[in-house]
Design a protein around this motif. Structure first.
Motif, short mmCIF file in Angstrom:
data_model
loop_
_atom_site.label_atom_id
_atom_site.label_comp_id
_atom_site.label_asym_id
_atom_site.label_seq_id
_atom_site.Cartn_x
_atom_site.Cartn_y
_atom_site.Cartn_z
N ALA A 294 0.83 -1.20 0.00
CA ALA A 294 0.00 0.00 0.00
C ALA A 294 0.86 1.26 0.00
O ALA A 294 0.55 2.24 -0.68
CB ALA A 294 -0.93 -0.01 1.22
N ALA A 295 1.97 1.22 0.73
CA ALA A 295 2.84 2.40 0.83
C ALA A 295 3.53 2.70 -0.50
O ALA A 295 3.73 3.87 -0.85
CB ALA A 295 3.88 2.18 1.93
N ARG A 296 3.90 1.65 -1.26
CA ARG A 296 4.62 1.85 -2.51
C ARG A 296 3.68 1.94 -3.72
O ARG A 296 4.12 2.27 -4.82
CB ARG A 296 5.60 0.68 -2.74
N LEU A 297 2.41 1.66 -3.53
CA LEU A 297 1.47 1.62 -4.65
C LEU A 297 1.36 2.95 -5.40
O LEU A 297 1.31 2.95 -6.65
CB LEU A 297 0.09 1.17 -4.17
N PRO A 298 1.33 4.11 -4.74
CA PRO A 298 1.27 5.37 -5.50
C PRO A 298 2.43 5.54 -6.48
O PRO A 298 2.23 6.04 -7.59
CB PRO A 298 1.28 6.44 -4.41
N ALA A 299 3.62 5.09 -6.10
CA ALA A 299 4.77 5.21 -7.00
C ALA A 299 4.59 4.29 -8.21
O ALA A 299 4.95 4.65 -9.34
CB ALA A 299 6.06 4.86 -6.26
N PHE A 300 4.03 3.11 -7.98
CA PHE A 300 3.77 2.19 -9.08
C PHE A 300 2.73 2.79 -10.03
O PHE A 300 2.92 2.81 -11.26
CB PHE A 300 3.26 0.85 -8.54
N GLU A 301 1.63 3.28 -9.49
CA GLU A 301 0.58 3.84 -10.33
C GLU A 301 1.09 5.05 -11.11
O GLU A 301 0.73 5.23 -12.27
CB GLU A 301 -0.61 4.21 -9.46
N ALA A 302 1.94 5.85 -10.49
CA ALA A 302 2.50 7.01 -11.18
C ALA A 302 3.41 6.57 -12.32
O ALA A 302 3.40 7.16 -13.42
CB ALA A 302 3.27 7.89 -10.19
N ALA A 303 4.21 5.52 -12.10
CA ALA A 303 5.09 5.02 -13.15
C ALA A 303 4.29 4.49 -14.33
O ALA A 303 4.60 4.79 -15.49
CB ALA A 303 6.00 3.93 -12.59
#
Length: 356
Positions: A294-303
């Motif tokens: 959950a913490a790293r998901l925003p970075a994945f979605e942005a990529a």
């Protein structure tokens, strides 16, 4: 390390670890090092692919990437049932290339060398090459058709992206090139340039969504990949078929290999493996460390959004239709490569193709 030294280490790994196992039938080299001279340098971002053949119809999980005597090896198991018919191997774009040359490491039953003798003389015949191109095209069509909208977004992305990337393999197979995984787009660009169709390459990148991304954008997301990758490796416990790509041994390929592409001016060509590796990290984290996922998901979605233009399921479904509409033009280009390729032999009647 020289390729010859890495191959020698692979031979010794097979003797020590594969040969004693029940059902062992032999081993052979595969992948990007096939056909390369022993004195060539093996880049740090490459490995030596070794396929271990077993009698078992359901072989053990592949060990994947491992270090042996300093060489980075990628170990895969394949059942003998997939190899016993030379014509089935000749029809398979992911199997045939290994038997174009003598890649046999060990062959206690003689079956692998017999397979090589059955495949190698016919490998470059136009009809067999066309059949392998069709095998790649059908993989694109079949896997896109099987896309499941019910799975989480981090699983949807690779389910769309991997078959989309197989469009490059249709061209590589027609050119008698290795259908590489991580470097597939750079290799496809070379084929299209060689055969006078460079205008098609931006369309391949558009289907992936990265035709207009900048090196700065890609470099930023490699930094995010590095953070996610390094956080995933220590917590990964659940086995997946790609688990060996998410280990400390695999870091030179997963992370450093992407940076090498960017530094060499091939930042768009790096996008495929960056996004694929991020998605795999999140597949692991969703099971083994949901809080970190959950913490790293925003970075994945942005990529995914910035590098491919995909923000959700609706975008993936629309892009899937674009790929499907593109396939007839891709096939025409592949036929053009087949016609112009001086290394492809003339026509010879083939046996009827078995149902897939």
């Amino acid at each position: 390390m020289r390729i010859g030294a890495a191959r020698a280490a692979a031979v010794r790994w097979v003797a020590a670890h594969a040969r004693p196992a029940p059902g062992y039938r032999g081993a052979y080299f595969s992948g990007s090092t096939v056909g390369r001279p022993d004195d060539a340098e093996l880049p740090a971002s490459s490995d030596v692919d070794v396929v271990v053949v077993t009698e078992a119809d359901d072989p053990p999980a592949k060990p994947g990437k491992l270090r042996h005597e300093g060489a980075l090896l990628e170990i895969t198991y394949v059942p003998w049932a997939e190899l016993r018919d030379p014509e089935a191997v000749l029809s398979s774009y992911h199997l045939a290339g290994s038997f174009r040359r003598d890649t046999v490491i060990d062959d206690p039953t003689g079956g692998l060398r017999a397979l090589y003798r059955g495949v190698s003389p016919r490998f470059a015949e136009r009809a067999w090459v066309r059949r392998r191109c069709l095998d790649a095209r059908q993989r694109v069509e079949g896997r896109l058709a099987a896309f499941d909208v019910s799975v989480p977004f981090h699983e949807q992305v690779p389910a769309w992206m991997f078959p989309t990337g197989v469009t490059t393999h249709v061209l590589l197979v027609a050119a008698l090139r290795n259908p590489t995984v991580r470097l597939r787009y750079r290799a496809a660009r070379d084929v299209l340039t060689t055969y006078g169709r460079p205008e098609l390459y931006p369309e391949l990148l558009e289907l992936l969504g990265c035709a207009d991304v900048s090196a700065r954008q890609v470099r930023h997301h490699v930094a995010e990949l590095t953070r996610t990758f390094d956080a995933t490796v220590p917590v990964a416990r659940t086995p997946f078929f790609f688990s060996s790509d998410l280990t400390e041994q695999a870091r030179p390929i997963a992370v450093d290999g992407s940076l090498e592409l960017i530094d060499g001016g091939d930042h768009r060509e790096a996008v495929f493996w960056i996004v694929a590796t991020l998605a795999r990290c999140h597949t692991v984290l969703a099971v083994d460390d949901p809080a970190l996922h959950a913490a790293r998901l925003p970075a994945f979605e942005a990529a995914v959004a910035e590098l491919t233009g995909i923000t959700g399921t609706a975008d993936i479904l629309a892009r899937r239709e674009e790929v499907t509409r593109f396939l007839p033009r891709l096939w025409t280009a592949a036929e053009g490569v087949l016609t112009a390729n001086p290394d492809i032999a003339g026509e010879r009647p083939l046996p009827p193709q078995r149902p897939l």
